[in-house]
Enzyme design. Sequence first.
Site, PDB file in Angstrom:
ATOM      1  N   GLU A 176      58.209 -18.957  37.209  1.00  0.00           N
ATOM      2  CA  GLU A 176      58.647 -19.187  38.593  1.00  0.00           C
ATOM      3  C   GLU A 176      59.527 -18.043  39.104  1.00  0.00           C
ATOM      4  OE1 GLU A 176      57.105 -21.234  40.216  1.00  0.00           O
ATOM      5  OE2 GLU A 176      56.365 -22.656  38.724  1.00  0.00           O
ATOM      6  N   THR A 197      46.043  -5.854  35.615  1.00  0.00           N
ATOM      7  CA  THR A 197      45.649  -7.158  35.069  1.00  0.00           C
ATOM      8  C   THR A 197      44.171  -7.362  35.378  1.00  0.00           C
ATOM      9  OG1 THR A 197      46.304  -8.299  37.113  1.00  0.00           O
ATOM     10  CG2 THR A 197      47.951  -8.159  35.360  1.00  0.00           C
ATOM     11  N   GLN A 210      40.298 -12.177  36.913  1.00  0.00           N
ATOM     12  CA  GLN A 210      39.894 -13.375  36.172  1.00  0.00           C
ATOM     13  C   GLN A 210      39.583 -14.512  37.131  1.00  0.00           C
ATOM     14  OE1 GLN A 210      43.456 -14.049  33.625  1.00  0.00           O
ATOM     15  NE2 GLN A 210      43.602 -16.098  34.498  1.00  0.00           N
TER      16      GLN A 210
END
Length: 312
Positions: free
Chosen positions: A221, A248, A251
């Site tokens: 968070e 990253t 996905q």
Amino acid sequence: MTNHTNSSERTNSPTTRKCATIEMHHKLLKESEQYKNSRIQIESMTNEYLTSARLQAERGVVKIPVVVHVVWNTEEQNISDEQIHSQIDVLNLDFRATNPDIANVPSAFKDLVSDAKIEFFLTSKDSNGNVTTGITRTHTTQQSFAVNDSVKSKNTGGTNPWPADKYLNIWVCQLEDGLLGYAQFPGGPPKTDGVVIGYKYFGTTGTATEPFHLGRTATHEIGHWFNLFHIGGDDRGACNGSDRVADTPNQADQNTGKPIFPQISCDNGPNGDMFMNYMDYVDDDTMVMFTKDQVARIDACLEGPRSSFLNN
């Protein structure tokens, strides 16, 4: 302080991570033109920072003063100081990439692991300069809180934040609907700025409940609080969403539980999803890293909307 276990509160603990940050983000986009414009400016500034030709000056470690607001209805929810300190310890390991389980990062992604150079401490001074433990405790008649920020206001059974440009406000309470936590992205109203965590998913002792018992909900968070998005791009598996981070892999959706490497989606083989990233939805013992480009976004956030913390 003794935590008394209430068996009814122990039951029905979620087994899948549920974060309402994006839900809150869309709600604010719909309701507030000011927030919408702030977000456009922040992302524009972030992109400018990330693509800037000038070499960014290497910054030192930024220390973030934290105030934890415990809002409790039952004794069990009134978590101990020890549990709160255990959470701060986790944050300091995770944001400095010194967590022991970072060794679990697959070799394919090891070079991307990055130290965010951020440390957290429970503040010793309140906004008036008075000595404090950095912990507030509020007894409430509210049995639980929804994703409507009511925990952030005294008028609705919660407690008001301390100045959001000086402190990271973390509210710990009983959340509804199997929710683990949620954060407000930079650019939102100061009176609701901060992070909310369910009392069973905070720290590593006391009421911390498996599989979310290692303090990673707060790491996740606070990643949002620093302007990081979910690694799955929040497109419900369509493969066309983005977390706005270059290193990253694309996905399909959030991974849950404890995936086995490689977890392939969106034609991202051979290495597949970076499910061990803090911004996925996996269990606490499976998320272990931030990447270099995620840290660059955090740097941009500290240069821009959270710049007040650079000089705290």
